[in-house]
Design an enzyme around this catalytic site. Structure first.
Site, PDB file in Angstrom:
ATOM      1  N   LYS A 100       0.402  -0.936   0.044  1.00 25.10           N
ATOM      2  CA  LYS A 100      -0.007   0.030  -0.139  1.00 25.10           C
ATOM      3  C   LYS A 100       0.574   1.191   0.266  1.00 25.10           C
ATOM      4  O   LYS A 100       1.829   1.302   0.224  1.00 25.10           O
ATOM      5  CB  LYS A 100      -0.772   0.129   1.143  1.00 25.10           C
ATOM      6  CG  LYS A 100      -1.637   0.977   1.439  1.00 25.10           C
ATOM      7  CD  LYS A 100      -2.338   1.454   2.816  1.00 25.10           C
ATOM      8  CE  LYS A 100      -3.687   1.817   2.975  1.00 25.10           C
ATOM      9  NZ  LYS A 100      -4.587   1.753   4.153  1.00 25.10           N
ATOM     10  N   SER A 181      -9.580   1.640   2.897  1.00 26.72           N
ATOM     11  CA  SER A 181      -8.268   2.516   1.968  1.00 26.72           C
ATOM     12  C   SER A 181      -7.600   1.636   1.306  1.00 26.72           C
ATOM     13  O   SER A 181      -6.672   1.666   0.034  1.00 26.72           O
ATOM     14  CB  SER A 181      -7.776   3.183   2.758  1.00 26.72           C
ATOM     15  OG  SER A 181      -7.076   3.139   3.470  1.00 26.72           O
ATOM     16  N   SER A 205     -10.168  -0.011   7.082  1.00 26.98           N
ATOM     17  CA  SER A 205      -9.482  -0.192   5.652  1.00 26.98           C
ATOM     18  C   SER A 205      -9.022  -1.363   5.216  1.00 26.98           C
ATOM     19  O   SER A 205      -8.469  -1.850   3.812  1.00 26.98           O
ATOM     20  CB  SER A 205      -8.275   0.795   5.636  1.00 26.98           C
ATOM     21  OG  SER A 205      -9.096   1.657   6.285  1.00 26.98           O
TER      22      SER A 205
END
Length: 512
Positions: A100, A181, A205
């Protein structure tokens, strides 16, 4: 669906393993290592496959922000190491990993949390989890797209959009939400852009995008994995975890990234007592549901009779019962409505203050950066309104955070209130009923787990009538990872729900 994929993906790469073949795009860590061991696959070939797949699929899915220009060189080094050591290098050795974009790397890659404001910033070192992955021999393939600033920029959120990566899309139903996210990490795992990805979670997330993209996500107990070198939101709630296609692979990655880090000392020392001797893979047991007490709290499975979700979840509860679990329904989490109201329960009061303090500390530690404070990030967005979609998305949370002045009396009271909500809520319920886990759809339990720093694992559970994936999350108290792994793995084995997204599927086979 329009024919958007290049001719490259009209066929799949097939690797021979004796009389049978295995497909790279759905290959597990064990299968990849089998290929390495019998000479039918090299790390260089694997990296090339993923790079080609990213080039073909990313214009459609926007899961990856950038790829590592040194990935092939690192893969060649892994191949050389394997030849010297006769292949005894562990399951992650030579395996490409997507991170990420808020997980820092000291290499040719950027670390920007999806924001153009951090483009060109240079971390002083790899994030703690990245150092552990490199020591395990993994190849950092690139950075995955994410909701900008981990969905902590505006109240409406961005639903998988960032200025750097664009709008990420769900590979199962392109018009459906991919959630966030850790959006790109989940999409990339589902679409086989990498065998392994990492995400982060503050409040849902990992669990939400993993569920909606039909992959496995592990949200570890806070402190079990180091947050050092990761663009932060809250030291109380931030955690880093694996997102993979199977529970087995996610657990092997978890084994590689947990442990003490001097740069995140307080949290990793406190959580070290939970790490079992011999690691987490020992809990991958097909009979892992036997004897478990599983709670089904009220307020989450509110699906009408006859809907796909209602039918499927009821079938899953029955399957767990057949496997020897005690499934206890109709349990009430005290003050659940208050816990789920993050705007009024004190969570946002605490988070905005923690974010400013933590982000400013992170930015000041960078070796180089175009911005050195939250105030400068806000100024950057104001100066680039089109690129950062300022009119459409805004930056209200950033502005509110900038107006905070540290952890004062109000913030301490909010944190104390959150601790009490957790203690009197899920923690009390689980102890009173002697539960090994509670289960909820997708990331529904995430706010409850977040305020207590508690872990969860989400596993693919089914697909709606329109084909959108949904998951089942097993959540528990701090340090409950071993029993959650047992239950999640056993559930996965008896249901075998996950299927390849159609937008990435082909039945053809090509010999290498």
């Amino acid at each position: 669906m329009p024919r958007l994929l290049p001719a490259l993906f009209a066929s799949l790469v097939l690797l021979a393993t004796g009389a049978n073949g295995f497909r790279i795009e759905e290959a597990s860590l064990a299968t990849i290592q089998q290929g390495f061991g019998n000479g039918s696959l090299t790390s260089v070939q694997l990296v090339r496959f993923y790079l080609d797949r990213i080039r073909g699929l990313n214009p459609l899915l926007h899961a990856v922000i950038e790829v590592n220009p040194d990935a092939l060189r690192h893969a060649a080094r892994a191949d050389a190491e394997r030849r010297r050591s006769s292949g005894a290098d562990g399951l992650l050795h030579g395996v490409p990993v997507l991170l990420k974009d808020n997980i820092g790397t000291r290499d040719a890659l950027n670390t920007t949390a999806g924001s153009l404001a951090l483009l060109g910033s240079v971390p002083p070192r790899d994030a703690g989890v990245v150092s552990r992955l490199r020591r395990a021999g993994a190849v950092v393939l690139g950075k995955a797209n994410m909701e900008e600033w981990a969905n902590f920029r505006s109240l409406p959120g961005t639903d998988g959009w960032s200025a750097r990566g664009g709008q990420a899309r769900n590979p199962y139903v392109l018009t459906a939400s991919p959630c966030g996210s850790s959006t790109g990490s989940s999409i990339a795992a589902a679409a086989s852009m990498a065998a392994v990805t990492l995400g982060t979670e503050t409040d849902g997330s990992i669990l939400c995008p993993a569920s909606l993209n039909s992959v496995v996500g592990i949200k570890p107990t806070v402190g079990l994995t180091s947050r050092a070198g990761v663009v932060p939101i809250s030291p109380r709630q931030d955690t880093i975890g694996p997102i993979c296609r199977t529970v087995t692979d996610a657990v092997h990655v978890l084994d590689a990234i947990v442990g003490y880090d001097a740069l995140d000392e307080a949290a990793t020392v406190a959580a070290s007592k939970y790490i079992p001797h011999g690691g987490y893979a020992q809990f991958l047991k097909k009979g892992g549901l036997q004897g478990k007490r599983i709670g089904v709290p009220n307020g989450f499975f509110n699906y009408a009779n006859g809907t796909v979700q209602h039918t499927v979840y009821q079938q899953h509860f029955y399957r767990m019962w057949l496997q020897g679990a005690t499934v206890i329904e109709n349990l009430d989490i005290e003050n659940l409505s208050v816990i789920l109201d993050s705007l009024n329960n004190g969570e946002q009061i605490a988070l905005v203050a923690e974010f400013k303090s933590s982000l400013n500390s992170y930015l000041s530690d960078l070796s180089n950066s175009p911005v050195r404070s939250l105030a400068q990030v806000i100024d950057f967005n104001n100066a680039h309104p089109v690129e950062e979609k300022l009119k459409e998305i805004g930056q209200l949370i950033l502005l509110v955070s900038e107006n905070t002045t540290g952890i004062g009396a109000m913030e301490k009271a909010a944190i104390s209130g959150l601790n009490k909500l957790s203690a009197d809520g899920l923690e009390k319920l689980m102890k009173e009923h002697e539960l090994d886990a509670v289960v909820t759809p997708d990331s529904a339990l995430a706010p409850v787990l977040a305020i207590g720093g508690m872990p969860a694992i989400t596993v693919p559970a089914g697909y709606s009538s329109s084909g959108v994936p949904f998951g089942l999350s097993f959540g528990g108290l701090r340090g409950y990872e071993p029993r959650l792994i047992e239950m999640a793995y056993a559930f996965e084995q008896i249901t075998n729900v996950r299927k390849t997204p159609r937008s990435c599927h082909s039945s053809a086979k090509v010999e290498m």
